[in-house]
Design a protein around this motif. Structure first.
Motif, mmCIF file in Angstrom:
data_model
loop_
_atom_site.group_PDB
_atom_site.id
_atom_site.type_symbol
_atom_site.label_atom_id
_atom_site.label_comp_id
_atom_site.label_asym_id
_atom_site.label_seq_id
_atom_site.Cartn_x
_atom_site.Cartn_y
_atom_site.Cartn_z
ATOM 1 N N TYR A 75 41.690 23.378 1.932
ATOM 2 C CA TYR A 75 40.363 22.890 1.545
ATOM 3 C C TYR A 75 40.322 21.377 1.746
ATOM 4 N N SER B 174 33.620 23.202 0.759
ATOM 5 C CA SER B 174 34.409 24.442 0.818
ATOM 6 C C SER B 174 35.222 24.630 -0.455
ATOM 7 N N ALA B 175 35.718 23.523 -1.034
ATOM 8 C CA ALA B 175 36.520 23.628 -2.259
ATOM 9 C C ALA B 175 35.688 24.156 -3.427
#
Length: 300
Positions: A286, A291-292
């Motif tokens: 990530y 996205s994390a």
């Protein structure tokens, strides 16, 4: 593999313990609550005093992550002493123990934090070669690393991991979520301060990778390659939760709650780059905040 762990019941430590047990590693963990943790994880060997360990132990690695949460209380002189004891003091006791061993451990991975660098304007990039700050948090990290260096001088391959804000189920993110879920979240102070973070999975992978690569020594920045401003983080968190994120937290409110010194850790920041991890070939799962947070909150 025989691994000795301090801080094994903390946010990061618990994840490592579970991950390494699944890999069949033999773990010995320091804790103040042996009976409680023995019931939870009987596969682990728990101890509360260094004299419970034999000088003939043959450790493959020591993972030193002990430390009380840094922002759970105002920084009174008593609290500062507790923060020092839980990091520097534990590391000094660890050094005394290692010095007594008949066999030197092969590897030490010791905790630190990006607070080492102090506070900097958003445009300043900080790598492992950057100089320490002068505030309490910075000097705490300096002393912590110096204590670990005493162990390195015994001939042990040592790595100090300067960790950013770890985002996972628990820790800092768990404390941030309630106001955001209510639509009351937003930037802290100006929102321009840099937020250097790392996903929980990448944090665990980083330490495991360092364990498997003992040739990587010295200092490592454990942060994602793409730090963001606090305002960018707040906006992205609001989007993932489908909530507005416009309720700015005034600096004065934080100062009243935490005190001026501790609140500075939230109101100011540092752009920390994981240069050595990237140079050495570590791969982040990530790298970006979108996205994390999507990963973490989809699992929530």
């Amino acid at each position: 593999m025989q691994i000795l762990i301090t801080g094994g019941t903390g946010f990061i430590g618990q994840g490592l313990v579970k991950q390494w047990l699944a890999k069949g590693r033999s773990l010995t963990v320091l804790t103040r609550n042996v009976s409680q943790w023995q019931q939870k994880l009987p596969q682990v060997r728990w101890f509360s005093h260094w004299d419970e360990l034999d000088r003939n132990e043959n450790w493959d690695a020591i993972i030193n992550l002990a430390g009380e949460p840094i922002l759970d209380a105002r920084w009174t002189e008593q609290r500062k002493a507790s923060l020092l004891a839980s990091r520097v003091g534990v590391t000094q006791h660890l050094c005394q123990y290692v010095t007594s061993l008949a066999y030197m451990p092969k590897r030490l991975i010791s905790g630190s934090a990006i607070g080492y660098y102090g506070f900097h304007p958003p445009e300043v990039e900080l790598t492992e070669d950057s100089q320490p700050g002068q505030d309490f948090a910075a000097q705490l990290c300096v002393s912590w690393e110096q204590a670990a260096d005493e162990i390195r001088q015994l001939g042990i391959a040592t790595c100090c991991v300067r960790t950013g804000v770890v985002l996972g189920h628990g820790g800092a993110l768990q404390k941030m979520l309630p106001p955001f879920k209510l639509g009351l979240g937003g930037p802290i102070g100006t929102g321009k301060q840099i937020f250097s973070w790392i996903h929980y999975e990448d944090m665990l992978s980083c330490i495991d990778w360092l364990l498997q690569n003992p040739n990587v020594c010295g200092v490592i920045n454990a942060t994602a390659p793409e730090p963001v401003t606090n305002a960018e983080f707040s906006t992205r968190l609001g989007k993932v939760l489908h909530r507005p994120a416009f309720c700015r937290v005034p600096a004065k409110a934080l100062e009243l709650m935490l005190g001026r010194e501790a609140s500075a850790m939230l109101l100011q920041g540092q752009r920390v780059i994981p240069k050595r991890l990237l140079d050495e070939g570590f791969i982040f799962k990530y790298s970006d905040i979108a996205s994390a947070l999507t990963n973490l909150l989809e699992q929530d």
